[in-house]
Enzyme design. Structure first.
Site, mmCIF file in Angstrom:
data_model
loop_
_atom_site.group_PDB
_atom_site.id
_atom_site.type_symbol
_atom_site.label_atom_id
_atom_site.label_comp_id
_atom_site.label_asym_id
_atom_site.label_seq_id
_atom_site.Cartn_x
_atom_site.Cartn_y
_atom_site.Cartn_z
ATOM 1 N N ASP A 110 -13.397 73.899 53.534
ATOM 2 C CA ASP A 110 -14.719 74.067 54.134
ATOM 3 C C ASP A 110 -15.400 72.737 54.439
ATOM 4 O OD1 ASP A 110 -14.656 76.897 53.912
ATOM 5 O OD2 ASP A 110 -15.209 76.748 51.806
ATOM 6 N N ASP A 162 -19.652 82.124 53.698
ATOM 7 C CA ASP A 162 -18.424 82.621 53.098
ATOM 8 C C ASP A 162 -18.724 83.980 52.479
ATOM 9 O OD1 ASP A 162 -15.819 82.677 52.224
ATOM 10 O OD2 ASP A 162 -16.209 81.506 50.425
#
Length: 900
Positions: free
Chosen positions: A646, A341
């Site tokens: 996620d 990320d």
């Protein structure tokens, strides 16, 4: 009150429609509700019966007995159980108990690790269990979020957790934090306008989703999905569907164990057959087969694997990486791709003003994050804080609702990160927002609104009042009539030139704000209005960005040197992602967005996943698809994440890495590793530690197998030559168990070898032992055969007793193992390269082993228990000579292998 309309299907029969593409009125008709009054109690109860409570379905976990049984049914453990059973059958209860103890301890550790791993769905279920305010039958009431049904009207306020998926009906300055679902790093400004049907999830501004939070403003929404039907519920399904992947370590150890099982069984049968053919008795051959099996089984290997992984866990914890599942330690060492990320991992997660453009000049602002320390410079020289520059800092600090505070040694903010960055910039210019607020008290405010794209505040002062405005350049620049000069006087300016400068900053990934002002003479009933924001004087432009972590830049460079590719998968916009990618050293030739990924089939996606390093505006299923596409190409994938969105990809990845500071509990439960500092540099450190763990495991296996094979060869040789067994099964167990603990386990503490991050990652198909190591294991096995069997026969020829001859053979095994241990400290170089005393456990183990061998040789109780006898100095000299010669021969073999 419910308003069923036959023209629109009720929720039970409704197809999967784009709620964000419907008007509020059409959505309400589809759900059969008057959005001004809400459902009546009877209809709500009926829908609750049809749809069930607003919570995620708890999927049944694996029963405890099955989890434990799976730990015991692993091939190597079965080999150990067989060894224990054979040993018990021989009447050696103590030795059998030791072996079964090893089995039980390893099974309990594996069971405990797995029991902790299945909490992701429970954490998701908790994320929607909150109190909620609804409108039913025209009345406001509070109820538990589990009682919500499609068609309910939910009222929202700042601080609320959104309890279900909503189509927004009305809003006033409503901002939500959607990061846990979309990865968007900034609060999202909501509206109620109808959107196009193919609008991506992150851009559905008229929707609010279960589990996200309201950070500012108020609003209301129509419940369009509850429980498993919500976006969060859909992600829960993705988590449940993601398989529990077997790590490279467990795959290789399983193959190795299976090979060992067949090899031991086949050799034992062959030995018994040869012995019987030579006329040996069935009982003697059975004893010989048992000795062979016990000798060939590396009883200490499961314990060594567990201890080595546990030590790796402890080392990683010191480097801010917490491992939740032991095999994940080794998986890190074989990682070929890290999908990271952006926000908070590669960047500091702290908006920072980098440049101020005032009066035709650019000013650079130093410092990091929200710490208000840093210089303001012009042409690399300290800038004078006066004129237009001073006015820009004042405007940013006063037209602002954020606050900055120092707590527990850290600078923290309240409010919008963009506004907090302006306060920090003002403090770097020695301007305190509290002092400014006292000198120029606020008279009125126009809060930021997405439709008008600016915020304005009115302030009193010594002279005329002033209105400060900040906002989007495209909205405010047309309202500016002049520009503040360096000495504070208004001057004409070039609109095109300003736009060009702003565009240049935006191309660097910066968010650009325009600051402006207008003098006012405030009357008694003065009120700021949108119409009054005109004829502004441009103060300057502000360029800010969430800057990359310095440590991340070096860590990415080290990953590339180690053959590990780094890919950025973020919910942010492509321009910002590419700008950060360029700064941190990623391939920033292009970025693919979620919308573009959605158009790719599996084949094209696999190629894109391989060739592109930056992915922006990516949705949960797309993260999952990217991980699977990379795995399909043979990559070992590490995936970082912090949000609910996620979690499926974290579970699917070979190793999921959750953020400990910003991460949701869902992400942490789905991950195998948690970073305590949310820093990419900690991932690189963990990869290094993982490679060190694998090295130490291979060192232990390379060290222990020659003993097992050597013991087997000694038994086979004795049968072939019709000789008495040089070592008994009990003596074999003594050698295997004591040396594994005192000599082998110290290898788990070996420091990481220099240059480990300059090696390429291990291929998945690469076996535990390569050809060179197998050749070395065979060499040492035959050295043990020659030394132990040779000295055993020599002792008998010289008239010594069988007990003395066997004592010599046992000590030869231990001496060669101790000498060979130094060779195994480095598998390719000399042992001195690691430093003679860099691992004190080696020396402690050798000293302890020497003491035990002395006891085995000279204590009468040990002589009686193990069938040993005292030996003289001449025998010891011969034993040590064999050990030293073996070490020299292996050292020579390593040198020849390096040259080859």
């Amino acid at each position: 009150m419910a308003l069923p309309d036959p023209a629109f299907p009720l929720p039970d029969d409704a197809p999967d429609l784009a709620w964000h593409a419907d008007t509020v009125e059409a959505a309400a008709r589809r759900l059969g509700v008057d959005h001004a009054a809400g459902l009546d109690d009877g209809e709500a109860a009926a829908r609750l019966t049809r749809h069930g409570p607003n919570r995620l379905t708890e999927r049944p976990g694996k029963p405890a007995w099955r989890r434990f049984a799976e730990q015991v049914m692993q091939p190597l453990v079965l080999v150990l159980i067989a060894a224990g059973a054979i040993t018990a059958a021989l009447g050696e209860v103590v030795d059998a108990s030791v072996i079964f103890g090893v089995v039980v301890v390893n099974a309990l550790i594996g069971y405990w690790q797995e029991a902790k791993a299945e909490g992701a769905l429970a954490a998701l279920a908790q994320s929607v269990a909150t109190p909620v305010t609804v409108r039913r039958g025209g009345h406001r009431l509070q109820l538990d979020a589990t009682q919500l049904v499609p068609g309910d009207i939910v009222l929202l306020a700042a601080g609320d957790r959104i309890p279900a998926d909503l189509r927004l009906i009305q809003q006033h300055e409503l901002h939500t934090d959607d990061s846990m679902l979309t990865g968007e790093s900034q609060p999202v400004t909501k509206n109620v306008a109808t959107l196009h049907a193919d609008t991506m999830l992150a851009d559905r501004l008229n929707m609010a989703y279960a589990g996200t939070t309201v950070v500012a403003g108020q609003g209301s929404g129509l419940v369009i999905a509850t429980g498993d039907a919500t976006e969060t519920g859909r992600i829960a399904g993705l988590i449940a569907a993601a398989p529990d992947l077997v790590t490279p370590l467990t795959r290789k150890m399983a193959r190795f164990s299976n090979w060992l099982l067949w090899a031991i069984g086949g050799l034992a049968l062959l030995t018994v057959g040869v012995g019987l053919a030579r006329g040996g008795s069935a009982f003697d051959m059975f004893i010989a087969a048992v000795a062979l099996a016990v000798g060939a089984i590396p009883e200490g290997l499961p314990a060594a694997v567990t201890v080595t992984l546990a030590i790796g866990v402890a080392r990683m914890a010191k480097r801010r990486a917490i491992i939740r599942h032991l095999p994940a330690v080794e998986t890190l060492g074989s990682t070929t791709v890290i999908c990271s990320d952006k926000t908070g991992t590669l960047t500091e997660n702290a908006m920072t003003v980098r440049v101020l453009w005032c009066a035709g000049e650019g000013y650079a602002i130093g410092g990091h994050g929200y710490n208000p320390e840093g210089a303001i410079s012009h042409d690399e020289m300290p800038a004078d804080i006066d004129g237009a520059l001073r006015e820009a800092l004042i405007a940013g600090a006063l037209c602002n609702d954020a606050s900055l505070r120092h707590e527990h040694g850290q600078w923290k903010i309240t409010g919008d990160p963009t506004e907090a960055a302006l306060i920090v910039a003002a403090r770097k210019g020695k301007l305190d927002e509290h002092t400014l607020g006292a000198l120029f008290p606020r008279r009125d405010v126009l809060p930021f609104d997405a439709t008008r794209q600016f915020m304005a505040t009115a302030h009193e002062g010594d002279g005329p009042g002033v209105v400060y405005v900040k906002g989007a350049l495209e909205r405010l620049l047309p309202l500016c009539v002049d520009q503040l000069s360096a000495n504070g006087q208004p001057l004409p300016f070039d609109h095109a030139a300003i736009e060009k400068i702003a565009h240049a900053y935006a191309e660097q990934g910066m968010r650009v704000l325009l600051l402006a002002r207008r003098n006012f003479n405030f009357g008694q009933n003065f009120r700021l209005t949108v119409e009054g924001i005109e004829k502004l004087t441009l103060i300057g432009l502000v360029g800010m960005i969430d800057p990359p972590r310095k440590a991340a830049i070096g860590a990415i460079r080290n990953c590339h040197s180690a053959g590990v590719r780094v890919k950025m998968i973020t919910g942010d916009h492509a321009v910002t992602a590419l700008a950060i990618a360029r700064q941190i050293g990623l391939n920033a030739e292009r970025a693919l967005t979620g919308r573009q990924l959605a158009l790719l089939d599996d084949s094209a996606l696999g190629e894109a996943a391989h060739s592109v390093d930056v992915f922006a505006r990516v949705e949960p299923e797309q993260k999952l698809r990217l991980v699977r596409a990379l795995q399909a190409r043979g990559e070992v994938v590490a995936m970082t994440g912090d949000g609910v969105n996620d979690a499926p990809a974290l579970k699917q990845a070979d190793i999921g890495i959750a953020m400990g500071l910003a991460g949701t509990e869902v992400a942490k439960e789905a991950a195998a590793m948690v970073l305590t500092d949310d820093n990419f540099a900690s991932i690189e450190a963990a990869v290094e530690e993982g490679r060190g763990v694998w090295d130490n495991l291979v060192k232990f296996i390379t060290w222990t197998l020659p003993t097992n094979f050597g013991e087997g060869l000694v038994i086979v040789a004795a049968i072939l030559f019709g000789s008495t067994l040089p070592i008994t099964p009990l003596q074999i167990l003594w050698i295997n168990m004591t040396t594994a603990v005192l000599l082998g386990l110290p290898l788990a503490f070996e420091p990481i070898e220099r240059g480990i991050m300059r090696r390429p990652p291990r291929r998945q198909a690469q076996p535990v032992l390569d050809t060179a190591l197998i050749r070395r294991i065979v060499l040492v096995s035959f050295l043990l055969l020659a030394g132990a069997f040779g000295l055993f026969l020599r002792e008998l020829e010289q008239g010594h007793s069988l007990a003395e001859a066997r004592t010599v053979a046992v000590n030869v095994f231990v001496a060669v193992e101790a000498a060979y241990l130094f060779n195994c400290r480095s598998l390719s170089g000399g042992f001195w390269q690691q430093g003679l005393f860099s691992n004190p456990w080696i020396w402690a183990g050798i000293a302890s082993m020497a003491a035990l061998q002395g006891a085995l040789t000279y204590l009468p109780a040990m002589n009686a228990a193990f069938g040993t006898a005292p030996i003289g100095l001449a025998e010891w000299a011969t034993i040590l000579a064999v050990g030293l010669a073996s070490a020299l021969i292996v050292g020579l073999e390593k040198r020849v292998s390096r040259r080859g």
